[in-house]
Design an enzyme around this catalytic site. Sequence first.
Site, PDB file in Angstrom:
ATOM      1  N   ASN D 113       0.810  -1.224   0.000  1.00 21.58           N
ATOM      2  CA  ASN D 113       0.000   0.000   0.000  1.00 21.58           C
ATOM      3  C   ASN D 113       0.839   1.269   0.000  1.00 21.58           C
ATOM      4  O   ASN D 113       0.532   2.230  -0.698  1.00 21.58           O
ATOM      5  CB  ASN D 113      -0.955   0.014   1.202  1.00 21.58           C
ATOM      6  CG  ASN D 113      -2.063  -1.009   1.058  1.00 21.58           C
ATOM      7  OD1 ASN D 113      -2.121  -1.729   0.060  1.00 21.58           O
ATOM      8  ND2 ASN D 113      -2.922  -1.105   2.049  1.00 21.58           N
ATOM      9  N   THR D 158     -17.688  36.463 -31.392  1.00 17.42           N
ATOM     10  CA  THR D 158     -18.565  36.044 -30.299  1.00 17.42           C
ATOM     11  C   THR D 158     -19.746  35.364 -30.958  1.00 17.42           C
ATOM     12  O   THR D 158     -20.181  35.789 -32.032  1.00 17.42           O
ATOM     13  CB  THR D 158     -19.049  37.234 -29.440  1.00 17.42           C
ATOM     14  OG1 THR D 158     -19.815  38.107 -30.257  1.00 17.42           O
ATOM     15  CG2 THR D 158     -17.871  38.015 -28.850  1.00 17.42           C
ATOM     16  N   HIS D 159     -20.251  34.293 -30.359  1.00 19.74           N
ATOM     17  CA  HIS D 159     -21.310  33.474 -30.972  1.00 19.74           C
ATOM     18  C   HIS D 159     -20.890  32.986 -32.357  1.00 19.74           C
ATOM     19  O   HIS D 159     -21.719  32.767 -33.208  1.00 19.74           O
ATOM     20  CB  HIS D 159     -22.613  34.265 -31.108  1.00 19.74           C
ATOM     21  CG  HIS D 159     -23.099  34.891 -29.842  1.00 19.74           C
ATOM     22  ND1 HIS D 159     -24.022  34.285 -29.034  1.00 19.74           N
ATOM     23  CD2 HIS D 159     -22.783  36.063 -29.228  1.00 19.74           C
ATOM     24  CE1 HIS D 159     -24.280  35.079 -27.993  1.00 19.74           C
ATOM     25  NE2 HIS D 159     -23.530  36.154 -28.084  1.00 19.74           N
ATOM     26  N   LYS D 287      -8.694  17.099 -50.737  1.00 13.24           N
ATOM     27  CA  LYS D 287      -8.841  17.415 -49.314  1.00 13.24           C
ATOM     28  C   LYS D 287      -7.503  17.568 -48.592  1.00 13.24           C
ATOM     29  O   LYS D 287      -6.552  16.846 -48.860  1.00 13.24           O
ATOM     30  CB  LYS D 287      -9.616  16.287 -48.598  1.00 13.24           C
ATOM     31  CG  LYS D 287     -10.978  15.999 -49.164  1.00 13.24           C
ATOM     32  CD  LYS D 287     -12.084  16.875 -48.614  1.00 13.24           C
ATOM     33  CE  LYS D 287     -12.226  16.778 -47.137  1.00 13.24           C
ATOM     34  NZ  LYS D 287     -12.739  15.502 -46.672  1.00 13.24           N
ATOM     35  N   GLU D 294      -8.394  17.611 -35.155  1.00 12.86           N
ATOM     36  CA  GLU D 294      -9.621  16.897 -34.798  1.00 12.86           C
ATOM     37  C   GLU D 294      -9.376  15.894 -33.677  1.00 12.86           C
ATOM     38  O   GLU D 294     -10.192  15.729 -32.768  1.00 12.86           O
ATOM     39  CB  GLU D 294     -10.193  16.169 -36.016  1.00 12.86           C
ATOM     40  CG  GLU D 294     -10.736  17.089 -37.097  1.00 12.86           C
ATOM     41  CD  GLU D 294     -11.047  16.310 -38.378  1.00 12.86           C
ATOM     42  OE1 GLU D 294     -12.206  15.962 -38.583  1.00 12.86           O
ATOM     43  OE2 GLU D 294     -10.094  16.030 -39.159  1.00 12.86           O
ATOM     44  N   TYR D 321      -7.664   1.059   2.447  1.00 16.70           N
ATOM     45  CA  TYR D 321      -7.347   0.629   1.088  1.00 16.70           C
ATOM     46  C   TYR D 321      -8.485  -0.213   0.517  1.00 16.70           C
ATOM     47  O   TYR D 321      -9.040  -1.064   1.205  1.00 16.70           O
ATOM     48  CB  TYR D 321      -6.060  -0.208   1.077  1.00 16.70           C
ATOM     49  CG  TYR D 321      -5.749  -0.746  -0.298  1.00 16.70           C
ATOM     50  CD1 TYR D 321      -5.057   0.032  -1.217  1.00 16.70           C
ATOM     51  CD2 TYR D 321      -6.185  -2.005  -0.688  1.00 16.70           C
ATOM     52  CE1 TYR D 321      -4.809  -0.435  -2.492  1.00 16.70           C
ATOM     53  CE2 TYR D 321      -5.940  -2.485  -1.969  1.00 16.70           C
ATOM     54  CZ  TYR D 321      -5.246  -1.696  -2.867  1.00 16.70           C
ATOM     55  OH  TYR D 321      -5.000  -2.152  -4.130  1.00 16.70           O
ATOM     56  N   GLN D 326      -6.770   0.325  -7.756  1.00 20.24           N
ATOM     57  CA  GLN D 326      -5.912  -0.116  -8.857  1.00 20.24           C
ATOM     58  C   GLN D 326      -6.308   0.540 -10.177  1.00 20.24           C
ATOM     59  O   GLN D 326      -5.443   0.865 -11.001  1.00 20.24           O
ATOM     60  CB  GLN D 326      -5.997  -1.634  -8.991  1.00 20.24           C
ATOM     61  CG  GLN D 326      -5.171  -2.185 -10.129  1.00 20.24           C
ATOM     62  CD  GLN D 326      -5.263  -3.706 -10.188  1.00 20.24           C
ATOM     63  OE1 GLN D 326      -4.845  -4.388  -9.248  1.00 20.24           O
ATOM     64  NE2 GLN D 326      -5.827  -4.224 -11.257  1.00 20.24           N
ATOM     65  N   LYS D 329      -4.618   3.797 -11.619  1.00 20.55           N
ATOM     66  CA  LYS D 329      -3.329   3.799 -12.327  1.00 20.55           C
ATOM     67  C   LYS D 329      -3.522   3.941 -13.822  1.00 20.55           C
ATOM     68  O   LYS D 329      -2.917   4.789 -14.478  1.00 20.55           O
ATOM     69  CB  LYS D 329      -2.570   2.485 -12.056  1.00 20.55           C
ATOM     70  CG  LYS D 329      -1.697   2.517 -10.834  1.00 20.55           C
ATOM     71  CD  LYS D 329      -0.708   1.342 -10.808  1.00 20.55           C
ATOM     72  CE  LYS D 329      -1.432   0.014 -10.676  1.00 20.55           C
ATOM     73  NZ  LYS D 329      -0.507  -1.127 -10.541  1.00 20.55           N
TER      74      LYS D 329
END
Lengths: 500, 500, 500, 500
Positions: D113, D158-159, D287, D294, D321, D326, D329
């Site tokens: 721990n 704005t907008h 393209k 993105e 604990y 776990q 992580k």
Amino acid sequence: MSFFWRARFDEDALDEALEYTAGGDIKIDEKLVLYDIIGTQAHNIMLFRIGLLKKDEIKSILKVLEDLKKEFREGKIQLRKEFEDVHLNIESLVTERAGRELGGKIHLARSRNDQVTLDIRMYMRDAIITLTEELINFSKTLLKLAEENYETLMPGYTHMQQAQPITLSHWCLSYVDALIRDLERLSQLYTRLNKNPLGAGALAGFTWSVNRNLTADLLGFEGVQENTLDVVSSRGEFEAELISILCILMIQASRIAEDIILWSTSEFNFIQLSDKYTTGSSIMPQKKNPDVAELIRGRAGRIIGELCSIMSVLKGLPTGYNRDFQETKRILFESVDTAIFSINILYKMLSTVKINREKMLKSVEDGYSTAVDISDLLVKKGLPFRTAYQVTGRLVNKLLKQGRKLKDLKANELSELVYSETSVKTDLTEKELQAVLNPLENIKRKNHLGGPAPSENIRMKNDRENKIREFEALTSEIKNFLKEKYDKLLEEVDRIICSP
Amino acid sequence: MSFFWRARFDEDALDEALEYTAGGDIKIDEKLVLYDIIGTQAHNIMLFRIGLLKKDEIKSILKVLEDLKKEFREGKIQLRKEFEDVHLNIESLVTERAGRELGGKIHLARSRNDQVTLDIRMYMRDAIITLTEELINFSKTLLKLAEENYETLMPGYTHMQQAQPITLSHWCLSYVDALIRDLERLSQLYTRLNKNPLGAGALAGFTWSVNRNLTADLLGFEGVQENTLDVVSSRGEFEAELISILCILMIQASRIAEDIILWSTSEFNFIQLSDKYTTGSSIMPQKKNPDVAELIRGRAGRIIGELCSIMSVLKGLPTGYNRDFQETKRILFESVDTAIFSINILYKMLSTVKINREKMLKSVEDGYSTAVDISDLLVKKGLPFRTAYQVTGRLVNKLLKQGRKLKDLKANELSELVYSETSVKTDLTEKELQAVLNPLENIKRKNHLGGPAPSENIRMKNDRENKIREFEALTSEIKNFLKEKYDKLLEEVDRIICSP
Amino acid sequence: MSFFWRARFDEDALDEALEYTAGGDIKIDEKLVLYDIIGTQAHNIMLFRIGLLKKDEIKSILKVLEDLKKEFREGKIQLRKEFEDVHLNIESLVTERAGRELGGKIHLARSRNDQVTLDIRMYMRDAIITLTEELINFSKTLLKLAEENYETLMPGYTHMQQAQPITLSHWCLSYVDALIRDLERLSQLYTRLNKNPLGAGALAGFTWSVNRNLTADLLGFEGVQENTLDVVSSRGEFEAELISILCILMIQASRIAEDIILWSTSEFNFIQLSDKYTTGSSIMPQKKNPDVAELIRGRAGRIIGELCSIMSVLKGLPTGYNRDFQETKRILFESVDTAIFSINILYKMLSTVKINREKMLKSVEDGYSTAVDISDLLVKKGLPFRTAYQVTGRLVNKLLKQGRKLKDLKANELSELVYSETSVKTDLTEKELQAVLNPLENIKRKNHLGGPAPSENIRMKNDRENKIREFEALTSEIKNFLKEKYDKLLEEVDRIICSP
Amino acid sequence: MSFFWRARFDEDALDEALEYTAGGDIKIDEKLVLYDIIGTQAHNIMLFRIGLLKKDEIKSILKVLEDLKKEFREGKIQLRKEFEDVHLNIESLVTERAGRELGGKIHLARSRNDQVTLDIRMYMRDAIITLTEELINFSKTLLKLAEENYETLMPGYTHMQQAQPITLSHWCLSYVDALIRDLERLSQLYTRLNKNPLGAGALAGFTWSVNRNLTADLLGFEGVQENTLDVVSSRGEFEAELISILCILMIQASRIAEDIILWSTSEFNFIQLSDKYTTGSSIMPQKKNPDVAELIRGRAGRIIGELCSIMSVLKGLPTGYNRDFQETKRILFESVDTAIFSINILYKMLSTVKINREKMLKSVEDGYSTAVDISDLLVKKGLPFRTAYQVTGRLVNKLLKQGRKLKDLKANELSELVYSETSVKTDLTEKELQAVLNPLENIKRKNHLGGPAPSENIRMKNDRENKIREFEALTSEIKNFLKEKYDKLLEEVDRIICSP
């Protein structure tokens, strides 16, 4: 039965759009009225100082704003949806009373974009101060409980299995340390956000020579958030940071609540909640339900959702102002209200808890939570760690099968087991073994830095008490500073109103 | 300025706990009042039929409940926090009017656990019906727009880059298909949740011989949710499912909103929103801001958070009832209200949009969105796909550098390029090339199943119109069924009240 | 120590961009290889049938694809990052073996946009089938446990407080009903998504006369998802729906896990987990930690986050394809793998649990969970419900103070208490009282529809067994159908390859 | 085709449980190996100093650990699932090489721990350092771009509607200010988490006299996280805080990405991305897709989900604990990796962007974004603000209808309009008007604190450059400090190994 559904959609289209954009929002804006009025006073004093308002103009404006403040406090003013938001409501009231010309002027060199940011910034300052005060109260409750329970033994749990003895004091102080981190987070955020946004305009500032340092000073900000585009685009960022902190705080609260719920079960029976904080069942008269604790846990879940909301709202918006920002207000207010109330009721509930010390102690004594210390004892007697660990494991299994407790163990029995398993002779005395098996003796020896020993908890309790006092002093200082600034603003308002 | 913070915490502890547990909740419970009264009527008729209530008892009870229903509709009844929730409020009102004995009896063989589940189940049925009706309206708006724009060419986008020509009709119909899936989801959920939970009690049913089929029939349920523990433990599950569907729906709405916002920019300029659905700026008079669309996008973000909330609240709760469930009500009501209003205003806004067909067409013609079809043409003329693709790529690059458009291309120029790149001679005619370069001709040839050709869109539009009509018929049927059931319940109530 | 951080950023820019866009993704695409190859076979057979491929071309292509399938299954093929994704990897392998001309042709009348959607659709079909099979296994485990425990009494909990007696069988069957709803959701989603997306192209279909019904038939789809723009834009929608269902399912699993964790504590001690599904502590040898159950609970939390991820990714994207969609693959695969493994291990763990029936029974007998039935008994004897409820409440308080259990209560004692509290004389017999106080007798009388009585649980168990069998049959049918379709495709491939 | 699904579940139950608990986790633990070995060295030196290890024991242990470090760096060591996690893997390797006795001893006075918490704490320190360095690089890129574009005019939005002119420099600097806040957040978190957790044990410390200050010093921590229960229970808290910061950071990145995507459309055409950071289409050769941008936007969505995951995992866990930890992580590592890579590629992409200054300028000139300044001009000429605003509104409408731009406006025309609308005569000169209509002149006058004027941006750029240098110096200092500590540890290891 769909005929019960309230028809909300029979208004004409224009009203609907207004309802959709401003309907719910205008109720929320109530929280901002005073901030908006005060901000407008400061802004207009600045306009006067840079020559954009004449003496008689500023006099009328400040006079009307003072009246509005008073009337709002007396509950005489209601915001109206048709004026969309708090800003246009205040402006329309000024227009109504001071005339169209002046009503228009109060918005000079300002946009709703910097204005709303100002109001929310002022709201967040207050929210952080209140949260800080509540966390200080919470800490004090825990410190007091810690002080009363240095030797109250209880099982510490890992995997919800009894693991090793701790004390209730150690449990309390562990949460004090968590709260101290929360206090630190809030304090750092306060400093970060306590910058004046006013003067940013819609996003590009003004051709007027606005004096942003002056409004900062009048409103108690420590400096200015400079870049005008950053001011507008960062809307929601400080809010998201505050909600993140609240989320961490509410998770801590939810874990305390979970412990309270568990400890209140008849199976654990470690504590008894005061009747004030429990409810009965409508048909099961014997129940004492920990509703408050359950709702704290549930509301932690809701704040996780609010955090997710604000992040989702902000993600991927183009730079500048977007109306989506409006949604952050509701999320912010909901989260702040929920967190403050939850913390407040949690520490009050905790302070009335009745502790069943005997049951806690019995759990420690009847369990096997000193096994690890037996293992350590064997190491001290010369066994390698993993060997000692395995021998102790076998010992516990044996006792479990025999229905015996660890406290029933004798030194010679242990020595024999060790010998038969490892061929190692140990010079274990009964006294040494009992020092381990007696949980209080056991815990007293865990007196290294941060350990659960009463002596160490006394030290930590005193130390944290000082830390909390420092936060208390800091908070008082901030409140006094804001109060002085506001008093000075009022004086200035008075001086101008009363000037010839 | 923290002195503005409203002191909420000066009440005595008991009131605070009540405020924390019931304060916000009681306002929310307004939505459940009628369901609670009707459910209570059905439950009591059942008690009467199985002999737990006497004739005069049921008469009094039903009479009082009818009065309450009327008074609530007239706005004469307010729920009171001190009675915690809608259920105890109604019970206390019955007690007040019919006496303690009868007031107590209406709760016989019932618990608040099955009662609240019943109320919410009835609320969700209505919510789904209303959502269904709004989705039908939305679809009709899109179908009408589709019908008007079979040949309205516009660029289709991938990566927000102009990709290939489509029509506005194809765009509209793509969302109709999405809405049909939403309608299907809602319809399946309706069937799944339309089961009577009443009779489950706190979690273990009763020693009374409750007739759960009878209350199911009286309240228009198709069957009973049987296992009593499942009834109580599944609280929140149907709510979570509904919010998931709303979340998917709101994401679709947010994407339409995003298109509307983009198309309304001066850069795209594909559409013009009606003044009703835009706002101006407080200081920029030329702006027409798509506030409604922005808020739809923002509220989609909020519903994602609500979904996250309900899931987080439910996760890891032990089986049975937990007070955390209460939080699901607020989440549900918020989400339903937000989704219904958002959809409603979205289709109304869409129906008033002015379409700049010329600008759309110009975008198609000036862009390179027919390049892929040139590539396909070369394949038809014998080039392998990847080769044709590469040649076309070089062609586009060349034109780009020359500042020319694809529509300026001539057949012989293309043939020469192909030859110089691949040594392949192609017998390309000018007519063949122009059929590809003319975007309308081009699109007319994409008439395979589901393609953007006008002919195919006409077919799909008619087909979807029929599908929508089927949903409409189904919804009417359900509403009529519920109405008949409710009329029968009222008749029964009348018959009992008026019986000697 | 930052010098340990692996330097990943020293590659040249091009490689970095490739790593960022395709690096993690290409590993994920492993799951799609077989679907991609099979989809390509079907697509190319279609091209051959509509005349876009010649006999010798299709022969070569199918031959190479069959080889690739075999080699991939044998682990001989690794996807390479420099070809970006599974689609271009397969194409490059075909090019390598069949030549540039044919390699190019296999992508004719197809775009990666419809291709990836196809692969994922096929993956999701399989995922749903596997999930369905695991839920069926889970249900069977619960049904078996239910069958063995019709009379295994245990407390039912509300607010984690002992509320009323139930049986372990009733608990098991409550979750079977939940799983049946999950099975229904999965089955409805299967039907909804089992439509062929191929032929949509980039978003606007083709000038080629693609036969979308043919590929649908070859690949076992029931129909075509028609509108080409909808096909591309709806990417992520079915994925989000599946993850919503998995989230609901994992929440149910997390609640079972929570019960298992609680029941395994020494405080509850209702069950003992098999050693296989527990771990020890590294230093506390006596522990039997329910790690698997804790991780199921934790992973439910992770899936909530995955749901939030996919919704956040999709929100506000403009119509058409956006590269953001790529993220949905990882989210989908993670969620599916986690859910399948969690369910699988949960039912295996449950099937090895040792039940401490004595401890469960003792909890029921020592608690006050029959109090509500005493209250009901008093009602049967003529007291109004709320009065009976209050009298019982006082009774329980009295016993609690005296340290007595409900089972120690005698009929005359109860009658006297009732009389002293209400002046009502009740003709209560000892036998009547004991029928209530004996928890098994008590529960046997709760035999109304869905009640916890053994008789009712036997009925429900048999009924649900049939329902599960129906799902089993349906799943077999679907698998056989898919298998037949695949066999037919293979035959066709063979026939073409071997044709002259 | 479900027969493709990989059968993972045919292993025996024990293996399955191991796979479920450790299977995925062990791969993740790779990131912790070096931290685990170094932490073990420091821990064992401490054990030696307090007399729990003999000279020859510590010599062997340190020797083996040095070897392992080397071999791991050379890729010779793979973690094995059957040893569950990194800690037991290292222990087993030491056991293998130094014998069972010593292998056991290295774990003395330690629990997994506190050990895993130590490893993660060291990982997070490095992660913050790397993030800090990347944010510094990002800031420098923006500062350079700002420096080159003080007078590059562009519309501010704005907008998503053109609002007012700003400069690209102002845009860049707005994000520098945001990044400076992120740097501050990271720096504060570093200080908060840089405390030694080692010595907390399983949760209750030890009867050994562990010297926690010594290990703190050896490993470069500034102090000790004291309360042993807090150490174990706060697992996940710092992780959640870091992910919150990353979430805010990724939202900022997603907004820059959104701007890049918009600006790269043919409709906006403000910038051109380098080929390195775009991809083509498989069938649309023209393209240039902004895939990297993105994906940054999409991955911001994923991190929102990760934040939601970690909060959901932690919520409501009892103190102590729980294995659920776990899961934190994986969430942490994923989030850190994603954020670092996204930021890194974003600033590299930005540094290669080609800016279309002419198009940006044209947008400003053709739009109406100086309207607000005309309004302000009229105020300067004596009109009340709201009146000036309304007159300007009407002016813009008139010009729009006439198809004229604001830049076509003449002073006398404006004066006449004002007079006809308000009867106010204004002494407006042509020069005054043109100073407003010329966007560069216009913006030069917005030179108040934080305004977009070039002069103010030059000042802010220099100021922020200094701030970034300070962060750079601080980061170097921290890295040097850690390096010195590590060098000292290595010296100590060497000295002990080589001592007689």
